[in-house]
Design a protein around this motif. Structure first.
Motif, PDB file in Angstrom:
ATOM      1  N   VAL A 125      50.416 -33.586  33.465  1.00 43.47           N
ATOM      2  CA  VAL A 125      50.445 -34.286  34.770  1.00 43.47           C
ATOM      3  C   VAL A 125      50.005 -35.410  34.794  1.00 43.47           C
ATOM      4  O   VAL A 125      48.871 -35.800  34.276  1.00 43.47           O
ATOM      5  CB  VAL A 125      49.459 -33.185  35.956  1.00 43.47           C
ATOM      6  CG1 VAL A 125      49.637 -33.666  37.330  1.00 43.47           C
ATOM      7  CG2 VAL A 125      50.054 -31.770  35.540  1.00 43.47           C
ATOM      8  N   SER A 126      50.585 -36.359  35.591  1.00 45.79           N
ATOM      9  CA  SER A 126      50.128 -37.661  35.611  1.00 45.79           C
ATOM     10  C   SER A 126      48.890 -37.820  36.611  1.00 45.79           C
ATOM     11  O   SER A 126      48.599 -36.935  37.272  1.00 45.79           O
ATOM     12  CB  SER A 126      51.325 -38.678  36.131  1.00 45.79           C
ATOM     13  OG  SER A 126      51.682 -38.544  37.707  1.00 45.79           O
ATOM     14  N   GLY A 127      48.269 -39.007  36.730  1.00 48.99           N
ATOM     15  CA  GLY A 127      47.215 -39.367  37.667  1.00 48.99           C
ATOM     16  C   GLY A 127      47.534 -38.924  39.163  1.00 48.99           C
ATOM     17  O   GLY A 127      46.900 -38.775  40.067  1.00 48.99           O
ATOM     18  N   ASP A 128      48.835 -39.178  39.172  1.00 46.80           N
ATOM     19  CA  ASP A 128      49.776 -39.000  40.662  1.00 46.80           C
ATOM     20  C   ASP A 128      49.846 -37.728  40.955  1.00 46.80           C
ATOM     21  O   ASP A 128      50.516 -37.410  42.108  1.00 46.80           O
ATOM     22  CB  ASP A 128      50.602 -40.065  41.057  1.00 46.80           C
ATOM     23  CG  ASP A 128      50.179 -41.448  40.909  1.00 46.80           C
ATOM     24  OD1 ASP A 128      49.191 -41.839  41.414  1.00 46.80           O
ATOM     25  OD2 ASP A 128      51.028 -42.379  40.429  1.00 46.80           O
ATOM     26  N   GLY A 129      49.595 -36.848  40.076  1.00 41.57           N
ATOM     27  CA  GLY A 129      49.926 -35.314  40.070  1.00 41.57           C
ATOM     28  C   GLY A 129      51.635 -35.205  39.953  1.00 41.57           C
ATOM     29  O   GLY A 129      52.048 -33.764  40.216  1.00 41.57           O
ATOM     30  N   ASP A 130      52.256 -35.963  39.343  1.00 44.50           N
ATOM     31  CA  ASP A 130      53.764 -35.674  39.031  1.00 44.50           C
ATOM     32  C   ASP A 130      53.629 -34.809  37.672  1.00 44.50           C
ATOM     33  O   ASP A 130      52.913 -35.288  36.890  1.00 44.50           O
ATOM     34  CB  ASP A 130      54.552 -36.896  38.710  1.00 44.50           C
ATOM     35  CG  ASP A 130      54.553 -37.720  40.179  1.00 44.50           C
ATOM     36  OD1 ASP A 130      54.710 -37.159  40.978  1.00 44.50           O
ATOM     37  OD2 ASP A 130      54.422 -38.899  40.092  1.00 44.50           O
ATOM     38  N   LEU A 131      54.740 -34.059  37.487  1.00 40.22           N
ATOM     39  CA  LEU A 131      54.960 -33.301  36.254  1.00 40.22           C
ATOM     40  C   LEU A 131      55.488 -34.147  35.180  1.00 40.22           C
ATOM     41  O   LEU A 131      56.809 -34.455  35.508  1.00 40.22           O
ATOM     42  CB  LEU A 131      55.612 -31.945  36.446  1.00 40.22           C
ATOM     43  CG  LEU A 131      55.832 -30.863  35.427  1.00 40.22           C
ATOM     44  CD1 LEU A 131      54.493 -30.554  34.761  1.00 40.22           C
ATOM     45  CD2 LEU A 131      56.927 -29.848  35.744  1.00 40.22           C
ATOM     46  N   ILE A 132      54.760 -34.194  34.155  1.00 36.62           N
ATOM     47  CA  ILE A 132      55.424 -35.246  33.278  1.00 36.62           C
ATOM     48  C   ILE A 132      56.277 -34.447  32.091  1.00 36.62           C
ATOM     49  O   ILE A 132      57.297 -34.858  31.492  1.00 36.62           O
ATOM     50  CB  ILE A 132      54.254 -36.085  32.384  1.00 36.62           C
ATOM     51  CG1 ILE A 132      53.449 -36.769  33.334  1.00 36.62           C
ATOM     52  CG2 ILE A 132      54.961 -37.008  31.282  1.00 36.62           C
ATOM     53  CD1 ILE A 132      54.340 -37.842  34.024  1.00 36.62           C
ATOM     54  N   PHE A 133      55.872 -33.418  31.458  1.00 36.43           N
ATOM     55  CA  PHE A 133      56.557 -32.268  30.774  1.00 36.43           C
ATOM     56  C   PHE A 133      56.175 -31.079  30.857  1.00 36.43           C
ATOM     57  O   PHE A 133      55.053 -30.610  31.395  1.00 36.43           O
ATOM     58  CB  PHE A 133      56.443 -32.859  29.252  1.00 36.43           C
ATOM     59  CG  PHE A 133      55.146 -32.449  28.509  1.00 36.43           C
ATOM     60  CD1 PHE A 133      54.811 -31.340  28.086  1.00 36.43           C
ATOM     61  CD2 PHE A 133      54.036 -33.259  28.874  1.00 36.43           C
ATOM     62  CE1 PHE A 133      53.773 -30.823  27.454  1.00 36.43           C
ATOM     63  CE2 PHE A 133      52.558 -32.795  28.290  1.00 36.43           C
ATOM     64  CZ  PHE A 133      52.660 -31.682  27.572  1.00 36.43           C
TER      65      PHE A 133
END
Length: 359
Positions: free
Chosen positions: A116-124
């Protein structure tokens, strides 16, 4: 091909796993009775791996928070069924056949590791489940089977059409989709009356219901808060044992490969179609960790059964060997499996006859 494309990495740092869909092109030229390899397709694969390695090298690293989650599904069924009388060209008594066994063991654990990115997006997202991808409703289709349904579901939920989603096939040698118990054709229903419980390819509606339900379960896990994984140390270990300890006629040694991420998550793979009964061994060896058991890594020789299965007989217990262009299974295959799993999880010293490497 993969090791060549990523030649700057140590081989123990490259974990190669197949989803094992029964609707994919053949890539193994050592098993001609299962299908022939197309040279053009293999060349395409080599190009894909080479371009992927180049693309990854050009990308700037990004920071992610690793999280993991573990839960339960209810989507598989044991496929080793004892029948008192088998009606076939060669009738048998008290034989184990490929049929639905509600009382047989399965492994319904579903594991997920995701970034999860710092913005809360799922990366993988990486997920793991023990179930043969068989029973797809379209026999002459090339399909990734249910791993594709789960992948597209996650990409839709997170509005990211190129979200990397990896499926690691579990120890699924003796389990398959529970949805394939429903008989679609009249011919199969009549056959059940004569021979007893059997499997069938799923209808399209039943397949979408079954696979969609599994996809929703995986999405629930990844959508949960999960458990933080602090990768203070990532260790890998790859051990190979001589193939003759498992089966006669295999061309490559049998691989046991592990990745341990921090003190939370482990991946343990074997180059075989491992039956689900072996799953408890790795969990016992790695208490307190989420353990993703992975079959079909590297170059699988065939099925790895238990000693009890060898006594019982059946497809997984050596009935497959001729079709896989192999000789006989070694009577000591269970002890060889236990030895390899113990070595790769770090609980026993590496013997001189089975060198391992830990980087």
């Amino acid at each position: 091909m993969v090791e060549s494309a990523f030649s700057h990495l140590e081989s123990a740092s490259i974990f190669v796993s197949a989803s094992h869909t029964h609707r994919g092109p053949m890539t193994d030229d050592t098993k001609p009775l299962l299908g022939s390899c197309e040279a053009a397709y293999l060349e395409d694969l080599e190009g894909i791996f080479t371009r992927a390695a180049s693309d990854i090298d050009r990308q700037a690293p990004i920071g992610v928070e690793l999280r993991c989650a573990s839960g339960w599904a209810n989507h598989s069924i044991n496929r080793r069924l004892r029948k008192r009388l088998v009606i076939a060209r060669r009738p048998q008594i008290n034989a184990f056949v490929n049929g639905p066994n509600d009382a047989g063991p399965t492994d319904e654990r579903v594991h997920a590791l995701y970034g999860v990115s710092g913005d809360g997006d799922l990366i993988f997202a990486l997920w793991n489940y023990a179930c043969h991808p068989v029973g797809h409703p379209v026999r002459d289709a090339f399909s990734a089977h249910f791993p594709h349904v789960v992948r597209e579901h996650l990409r839709t939920l997170w509005s990211e059409p190129r979200l990397p989603v990896l499926f690691f096939q579990g120890f699924s040698g003796d389990v398959r989709p529970s949805g394939s118990v429903e008989l679609v054709s009249l011919r199969r229903r009549l056959r059940r009356i004569i021979v007893g419980p059997i499997f069938d390819d799923m209808s399209i509606p039943s397949y979408m219901n079954w696979a969609g339900s599994l996809a929703a379960r995986v999405a629930d896990l990844i959508g949960s808060d999960g458990r933080a994984v602090a990768p203070a140390r990532i260790s890998v270990k790859r051990v190979t044992l001589p193939s003759e300890r498992f089966v006669d006629g295999a061309l490559e040694p049998v691989s046991f490969h592990s990745i341990h991420i921090g003190d939370t998550f482990s991946i343990v793979g074997v180059s075989a179609e491992v039956v689900c009964e072996y799953g408890e061994i790795t969990r016992k060896h790695l208490p307190g960790r989420i353990v993703a058991n992975v079959g079909c890594i590297d170059h699988p020789f065939g099925y790895a059964p238990t000693a009890k299965m060898l006594e019982e007989g059946g497809y997984e217990a050596g009935g497959y060997c001729r079709t896989f262009s192999l000789g006989n299974l070694n009577a000591d295959v269970e002890n060889s499996m236990i030895d390899g799993l113990a070595q790769v999880t770090g609980l026993s010293p590496v013997s001189a006859s089975a060198p391992g490497r830990d980087e």
